[in-house]
Design a protein around this motif. Structure first.
Motif, PDB file in Angstrom:
ATOM      1  N   ASN A 176       0.802  -1.229   0.000  1.00 13.01           N
ATOM      2  CA  ASN A 176       0.000   0.000   0.000  1.00 13.01           C
ATOM      3  C   ASN A 176       0.830   1.272   0.000  1.00 13.01           C
ATOM      4  O   ASN A 176       0.367   2.317  -0.461  1.00 13.01           O
ATOM      5  CB  ASN A 176      -0.950   0.013   1.210  1.00 13.01           C
ATOM      6  N   TYR A 177       2.057   1.182   0.516  1.00  9.76           N
ATOM      7  CA  TYR A 177       2.861   2.404   0.631  1.00  9.76           C
ATOM      8  C   TYR A 177       4.128   2.347  -0.222  1.00  9.76           C
ATOM      9  O   TYR A 177       5.002   3.195  -0.091  1.00  9.76           O
ATOM     10  CB  TYR A 177       3.192   2.672   2.107  1.00  9.76           C
ATOM     11  N   GLY A 178       4.198   1.311  -1.073  1.00 10.64           N
ATOM     12  CA  GLY A 178       5.290   1.213  -2.041  1.00 10.64           C
ATOM     13  C   GLY A 178       6.667   1.315  -1.417  1.00 10.64           C
ATOM     14  O   GLY A 178       7.579   1.908  -1.991  1.00 10.64           O
ATOM     15  N   SER A 179       6.817   0.779  -0.250  1.00  9.37           N
ATOM     16  CA  SER A 179       8.082   0.915   0.466  1.00  9.37           C
ATOM     17  C   SER A 179       8.995  -0.280   0.216  1.00  9.37           C
ATOM     18  O   SER A 179       8.567  -1.432   0.293  1.00  9.37           O
ATOM     19  CB  SER A 179       7.820   1.049   1.964  1.00  9.37           C
ATOM     20  N   ALA A 180      10.272   0.018  -0.057  1.00  9.60           N
ATOM     21  CA  ALA A 180      11.262  -1.044  -0.251  1.00  9.60           C
ATOM     22  C   ALA A 180      12.132  -1.202   0.997  1.00  9.60           C
ATOM     23  O   ALA A 180      13.055  -2.000   1.016  1.00  9.60           O
ATOM     24  CB  ALA A 180      12.132  -0.727  -1.464  1.00  9.60           C
ATOM     25  N   GLN A 181      11.817  -0.399   2.038  1.00  8.32           N
ATOM     26  CA  GLN A 181      12.627  -0.481   3.260  1.00  8.32           C
ATOM     27  C   GLN A 181      12.236  -1.694   4.098  1.00  8.32           C
ATOM     28  O   GLN A 181      11.159  -2.266   3.936  1.00  8.32           O
ATOM     29  CB  GLN A 181      12.456   0.797   4.081  1.00  8.32           C
ATOM     30  N   ASN A 182      13.140  -2.063   4.980  1.00  3.04           N
ATOM     31  CA  ASN A 182      12.839  -3.146   5.920  1.00  3.04           C
ATOM     32  C   ASN A 182      11.910  -2.611   6.993  1.00  3.04           C
ATOM     33  O   ASN A 182      12.185  -1.557   7.584  1.00  3.04           O
ATOM     34  CB  ASN A 182      14.129  -3.661   6.588  1.00  3.04           C
ATOM     35  N   VAL A 183      10.827  -3.323   7.243  1.00  3.49           N
ATOM     36  CA  VAL A 183       9.918  -2.888   8.310  1.00  3.49           C
ATOM     37  C   VAL A 183       9.536  -4.067   9.189  1.00  3.49           C
ATOM     38  O   VAL A 183       9.606  -5.227   8.763  1.00  3.49           O
ATOM     39  CB  VAL A 183       8.624  -2.230   7.754  1.00  3.49           C
ATOM     40  N   LYS A 184       9.157  -3.743  10.393  1.00  2.97           N
ATOM     41  CA  LYS A 184       8.592  -4.735  11.314  1.00  2.97           C
ATOM     42  C   LYS A 184       7.247  -4.210  11.776  1.00  2.97           C
ATOM     43  O   LYS A 184       7.048  -2.993  11.885  1.00  2.97           O
ATOM     44  CB  LYS A 184       9.509  -4.942  12.523  1.00  2.97           C
ATOM     45  N   VAL A 185       6.329  -5.128  12.046  1.00  6.38           N
ATOM     46  CA  VAL A 185       5.007  -4.735  12.558  1.00  6.38           C
ATOM     47  C   VAL A 185       4.807  -5.427  13.906  1.00  6.38           C
ATOM     48  O   VAL A 185       5.067  -6.631  14.046  1.00  6.38           O
ATOM     49  CB  VAL A 185       3.884  -5.147  11.572  1.00  6.38           C
ATOM     50  N   ASN A 204      19.096   7.908  19.939  1.00  4.67           N
ATOM     51  CA  ASN A 204      19.498   7.373  21.245  1.00  4.67           C
ATOM     52  C   ASN A 204      21.026   7.352  21.289  1.00  4.67           C
ATOM     53  O   ASN A 204      21.666   6.747  20.435  1.00  4.67           O
ATOM     54  CB  ASN A 204      18.930   5.963  21.450  1.00  4.67           C
ATOM     55  N   SER A 205      21.575   8.026  22.257  1.00  9.97           N
ATOM     56  CA  SER A 205      23.034   8.158  22.335  1.00  9.97           C
ATOM     57  C   SER A 205      23.750   6.826  22.554  1.00  9.97           C
ATOM     58  O   SER A 205      24.960   6.723  22.368  1.00  9.97           O
ATOM     59  CB  SER A 205      23.408   9.130  23.465  1.00  9.97           C
ATOM     60  N   ASN A 206      23.004   5.801  22.957  1.00 11.23           N
ATOM     61  CA  ASN A 206      23.616   4.492  23.213  1.00 11.23           C
ATOM     62  C   ASN A 206      23.880   3.681  21.946  1.00 11.23           C
ATOM     63  O   ASN A 206      24.558   2.655  21.981  1.00 11.23           O
ATOM     64  CB  ASN A 206      22.730   3.658  24.145  1.00 11.23           C
ATOM     65  N   TYR A 207      23.304   4.131  20.809  1.00  9.65           N
ATOM     66  CA  TYR A 207      23.498   3.380  19.567  1.00  9.65           C
ATOM     67  C   TYR A 207      24.950   3.467  19.108  1.00  9.65           C
ATOM     68  O   TYR A 207      25.607   4.514  19.241  1.00  9.65           O
ATOM     69  CB  TYR A 207      22.585   3.908  18.447  1.00  9.65           C
ATOM     70  N   GLY A 208      25.446   2.331  18.536  1.00  7.84           N
ATOM     71  CA  GLY A 208      26.798   2.285  17.977  1.00  7.84           C
ATOM     72  C   GLY A 208      26.791   1.574  16.634  1.00  7.84           C
ATOM     73  O   GLY A 208      25.743   1.086  16.172  1.00  7.84           O
ATOM     74  N   LEU A 209      27.960   1.494  15.993  1.00  5.95           N
ATOM     75  CA  LEU A 209      28.065   0.826  14.693  1.00  5.95           C
ATOM     76  C   LEU A 209      27.620  -0.630  14.804  1.00  5.95           C
ATOM     77  O   LEU A 209      27.961  -1.330  15.771  1.00  5.95           O
ATOM     78  CB  LEU A 209      29.521   0.885  14.184  1.00  5.95           C
ATOM     79  N   GLY A 210      26.849  -1.088  13.802  1.00  2.75           N
ATOM     80  CA  GLY A 210      26.377  -2.478  13.776  1.00  2.75           C
ATOM     81  C   GLY A 210      25.050  -2.693  14.481  1.00  2.75           C
ATOM     82  O   GLY A 210      24.434  -3.761  14.372  1.00  2.75           O
ATOM     83  N   ASP A 211      24.588  -1.665  15.236  1.00  5.53           N
ATOM     84  CA  ASP A 211      23.283  -1.796  15.908  1.00  5.53           C
ATOM     85  C   ASP A 211      22.145  -1.688  14.889  1.00  5.53           C
ATOM     86  O   ASP A 211      22.339  -1.221  13.755  1.00  5.53           O
ATOM     87  CB  ASP A 211      23.116  -0.706  16.974  1.00  5.53           C
ATOM     88  N   VAL A 212      20.971  -2.126  15.295  1.00  2.00           N
ATOM     89  CA  VAL A 212      19.768  -2.040  14.450  1.00  2.00           C
ATOM     90  C   VAL A 212      18.812  -1.051  15.101  1.00  2.00           C
ATOM     91  O   VAL A 212      18.458  -1.186  16.282  1.00  2.00           O
ATOM     92  CB  VAL A 212      19.083  -3.418  14.284  1.00  2.00           C
ATOM     93  N   VAL A 213      18.409  -0.031  14.320  1.00  2.00           N
ATOM     94  CA  VAL A 213      17.511   1.008  14.839  1.00  2.00           C
ATOM     95  C   VAL A 213      16.097   0.764  14.306  1.00  2.00           C
ATOM     96  O   VAL A 213      15.899   0.568  13.109  1.00  2.00           O
ATOM     97  CB  VAL A 213      17.985   2.419  14.414  1.00  2.00           C
ATOM     98  N   GLU A 214      15.135   0.758  15.222  1.00  2.00           N
ATOM     99  CA  GLU A 214      13.725   0.624  14.817  1.00  2.00           C
ATOM    100  C   GLU A 214      13.030   1.954  15.087  1.00  2.00           C
ATOM    101  O   GLU A 214      13.013   2.432  16.227  1.00  2.00           O
ATOM    102  CB  GLU A 214      13.040  -0.510  15.586  1.00  2.00           C
ATOM    103  N   LYS A 215      12.459   2.538  14.035  1.00  2.00           N
ATOM    104  CA  LYS A 215      11.809   3.843  14.154  1.00  2.00           C
ATOM    105  C   LYS A 215      10.368   3.734  13.684  1.00  2.00           C
ATOM    106  O   LYS A 215      10.096   3.211  12.594  1.00  2.00           O
ATOM    107  CB  LYS A 215      12.570   4.871  13.308  1.00  2.00           C
ATOM    108  N   GLU A 216       9.421   4.216  14.495  1.00  2.00           N
ATOM    109  CA  GLU A 216       8.010   4.075  14.131  1.00  2.00           C
ATOM    110  C   GLU A 216       7.665   4.922  12.908  1.00  2.00           C
ATOM    111  O   GLU A 216       8.002   6.099  12.836  1.00  2.00           O
ATOM    112  CB  GLU A 216       7.086   4.444  15.295  1.00  2.00           C
ATOM    113  N   VAL A 217       6.976   4.258  11.959  1.00  2.00           N
ATOM    114  CA  VAL A 217       6.563   4.942  10.715  1.00  2.00           C
ATOM    115  C   VAL A 217       5.096   4.607  10.409  1.00  2.00           C
ATOM    116  O   VAL A 217       4.684   4.590   9.250  1.00  2.00           O
ATOM    117  CB  VAL A 217       7.465   4.530   9.520  1.00  2.00           C
TER     118      VAL A 217
END
Length: 352
Positions: free
Chosen positions: A38-47, A84-97
């Protein structure tokens, strides 16, 4: 979606035996596809679906990297630190969309998933029930006919009677009640496929088990059956109780038991003979209704020469060899039939 929906899933779990957690996991997976569609998104998402409130959240998933090669899948360390200041290289960020109107799509998708899962579960229950009934008789109503196949309503599902399993010349009319023999149960994408037969020898065997209590109770045993559907069957029976006549038990008082089976088979003739471990006596009985004068067996080749009175030769052989053919199948012996005069002439020639 809301808390009532989550409660409904709990009710489905109780009534249908479908795990609530599996249902939610499946809905979440379906919502990912729905979001991308429905939103034509090619990004990785989680629900995520809240197990208490039923609220739905969509989150983009990005890997934290030093150099961004794909903005849809990756995020810089600087942007990650802003979240989040605790994030570092290799971490996975989940952002609500989560889109504003995603609730409507979520509800529609969830309903489709639940309906599909319930249907699959019901198909599974039907399959499990009928897979255990292979080689049994079922009674159903003729529902419809298509391309020579007869579809029979068994209540919970349909069975298919293919042309090869139909008795030659037998007519099947809408709402006719008929008994059939389950040959095979297959699992298909459209649900269980139940293949039934009216020609299988097992149908005759099961009908005798239904009509004759002595067979059902194990006192009388069906040792062998040979059948040419729609025309004639032969059945060899043995009694484990010397006080019970196996043939008489199958025939019934004034022929009532065997007649009920003949009626179900639309007039197919049935010869009932007494099983005997002595092949000579068994073969003589199997050629009923013909009289037999002599049986000469050759054990090594499992062949038998049968001598009958001259006037009984055509009866012993049967129309187009049917009686002899059925007797051979019943006894598992190769049978050669000669009239008395043919036998005497052959014997005389051997002597000379």
């Amino acid at each position: 979606m809301n808390g009532e929906f989550i409660e409904a899933l709990g009710q489905i779990e109780k009534e249908k035996g479908i795990s609530k957690e599996i249902l939610i996991d499946t809905i979440e997976a379906a919502l990912i596809s729905a979001y991308k569609r429905n939103y034509g998104s090619a990004q990785n998402v989680k629900v995520y679906i809240n197990r208490e409130s039923g609220d739905v959240g969509v989150f983009s998933v990005k890997n934290v990297v030093e150099i961004i090669e794909d903005e849809l899948l990756e995020m810089s360390i600087e942007d990650a630190k802003k979240i989040n200041s605790n994030y570092g290289l290799g971490d996975v960020v989940e952002k609500e969309v989560t889109p504003k109107n995603f609730g409507r799509i979520a509800a529609q998708t969830a309903k489709q998933v639940v309906v599909q899962r319930i249907r699959e579960a019901e198909r599974g229950i039907i399959f499990d029930e009928f897979i255990n009934r292979e080689s049994e008789i079922v009674t159903g109503l003729v529902q419809r006919m298509s391309k020579g196949n007869v579809f029979i309503d068994l209540g919970k599902t349909e069975a298919i009677l293919t042309p090869a399993e139909q008795i030659p010349g037998e007519e099947y009319k809408h709402n006719d009640r008929i008994k059939t023999y389950i040959v095979e149960v297959k699992k298909t994408t459209k649900g269980p496929q139940i293949l039934v037969s009216r020609t299988h020898p097992g149908l005759v065997k099961r009908l005798f088990e239904l009509e004759v209590p002595e067979i059902h109770d194990g006192i009388v045993e069906i040792k062998s059956i040979s059948r040419e559907a729609g025309s004639r069957s032969k059945i060899a029976v043995y009694s484990h109780d010397e006080n019970v006549d196996p043939v008489g038990a199958c025939v019934g008082h004034k022929g009532t038991r065997v007649q009920a089976i003949v009626d179900e088979m639309k007039g197919e003739k049935i010869d009932i003979v007494k099983w005997n471990d002595n092949p000579e006596e068994l073969i003589a009985s199997a050629l009923s209704p013909s009289k037999v004068l002599k049986v000469i067996v050759k054990e090594s080749e499992k062949t038998a020469l049968v001598v009958v009175p001259d006037y009984q030769l055509s009866l012993a052989i049967g129309k187009e060899g049917q009686n002899a053919r059925l007797a051979a199948k019943l006894t598992n012996w190769k049978i050669d039939i000669k009239s008395e005069s043919q036998y005497e002439k052959a014997s005389q020639e051997i002597e000379e």
